[in-house]
Enzyme design. Structure first.
Site, PDB file in Angstrom:
ATOM      1  N   ARG A  46     -26.581 -15.484  -2.091  1.00 29.70           N
ATOM      2  CA  ARG A  46     -25.282 -14.929  -1.719  1.00 29.70           C
ATOM      3  C   ARG A  46     -25.398 -13.427  -1.523  1.00 29.70           C
ATOM      4  O   ARG A  46     -25.862 -12.708  -2.384  1.00 29.70           O
ATOM      5  CB  ARG A  46     -24.274 -15.223  -2.827  1.00 29.70           C
TER       6      ARG A  46
ATOM      7  N   ARG B 128     -20.110 -17.436   3.440  1.00 30.30           N
ATOM      8  CA  ARG B 128     -20.949 -17.362   2.250  1.00 30.30           C
ATOM      9  C   ARG B 128     -21.710 -18.663   1.996  1.00 30.30           C
ATOM     10  O   ARG B 128     -21.234 -19.745   2.310  1.00 30.30           O
ATOM     11  CB  ARG B 128     -20.142 -16.960   1.020  1.00 30.30           C
TER      12      ARG B 128
ATOM     13  N   ASP C 238     -19.788 -19.902  -3.144  1.00 32.56           N
ATOM     14  CA  ASP C 238     -18.718 -19.182  -3.820  1.00 32.56           C
ATOM     15  C   ASP C 238     -18.329 -20.020  -5.034  1.00 32.56           C
ATOM     16  O   ASP C 238     -18.044 -21.217  -4.892  1.00 32.56           O
ATOM     17  CB  ASP C 238     -17.541 -19.099  -2.841  1.00 32.56           C
TER      18      ASP C 238
ATOM     19  N   ASP D 162     -15.618 -19.899  -8.086  1.00 34.35           N
ATOM     20  CA  ASP D 162     -14.443 -19.207  -8.626  1.00 34.35           C
ATOM     21  C   ASP D 162     -14.035 -19.839  -9.943  1.00 34.35           C
ATOM     22  O   ASP D 162     -13.862 -21.065 -10.019  1.00 34.35           O
ATOM     23  CB  ASP D 162     -13.264 -19.313  -7.646  1.00 34.35           C
TER      24      ASP D 162
END
Ligand code: ROI
Length: 159
Positions: A83, A92, A95, A97
């Site tokens: 990344r 990307r 990711d 989160d």
């Protein structure tokens, strides 16, 4: 142990492979167990349109790690996937989160929980609703209602 939910997204370099590998890596974090994962969902990019469509999923984990320690682990896994943090809202490879951490509300410089985008993103709400249909999101309410309010966004369950 705290139950936490991780949003997973990718739109570069074989997104499906990136996401399945990330699930294995979540399972390997210390003091952490991977409980369940959603299906994979495809959607058009939210934000800048001149990038590939995304694949997204959500994972439920149980963890003994503090929120910022868990965040460090998630960022390490993102970095391992090559990344590169360049354009804001750009494409990307991976990711991760931290969406929810138990019922806690966290407002720190590095970390906001519930994740600030959660209530407006069908690509997070639909997989989260799939694995926890009765979830109550701290400060935001029932996942079913949040998800229903975003039904105009096209998200396809692919597998
Ligand atoms: N759009 C979709 N559909 N899925 C994502 O995971 C995603 N992630 C992002 C931005 C660029 C906001 N758009 C996205 O970070």
């Amino acid at each position: 142990m705290i139950t936490a939910y991780i949003g997973i997204g990718s739109n570069l370099d074989q997104p499906e492979r990136q996401i399945l590998q990330a699930m294995d890596e979540l399972a390997a974090i210390s003091e952490t167990r991977l409980n369940r994962v959603s299906s994979l969902y495809a959607s058009a990019p939210m934000g800048p349109k001149e990038q590939p469509d995304y694949l997204n999923a959500v994972a439920e984990i149980s963890t003994g790690l503090a929120p910022l320690v868990l965040l460090d682990e998630l960022q390490r896994i993102e970095d391992d996937h090559g990344r590169i943090r360049e354009r804001h809202w750009g494409p990307r490879t991976l990711d991760l989160d931290l969406l929810l951490y138990g019922e806690q509300v966290i407002r720190e410089q590095r970390l906001t929980v519930p994740h600030p985008g959660i209530s407006r993103r069908a690509f997070v709400l639909q997989p989260l609703e799939e694995i926890v249909p009765r979830l109550q999101v701290p400060e935001l309410g029932a996942i079913r209602e949040l998800s229903a309010a975003c039904k105009d966004q096209q998200v396809r369950k692919i597998k």
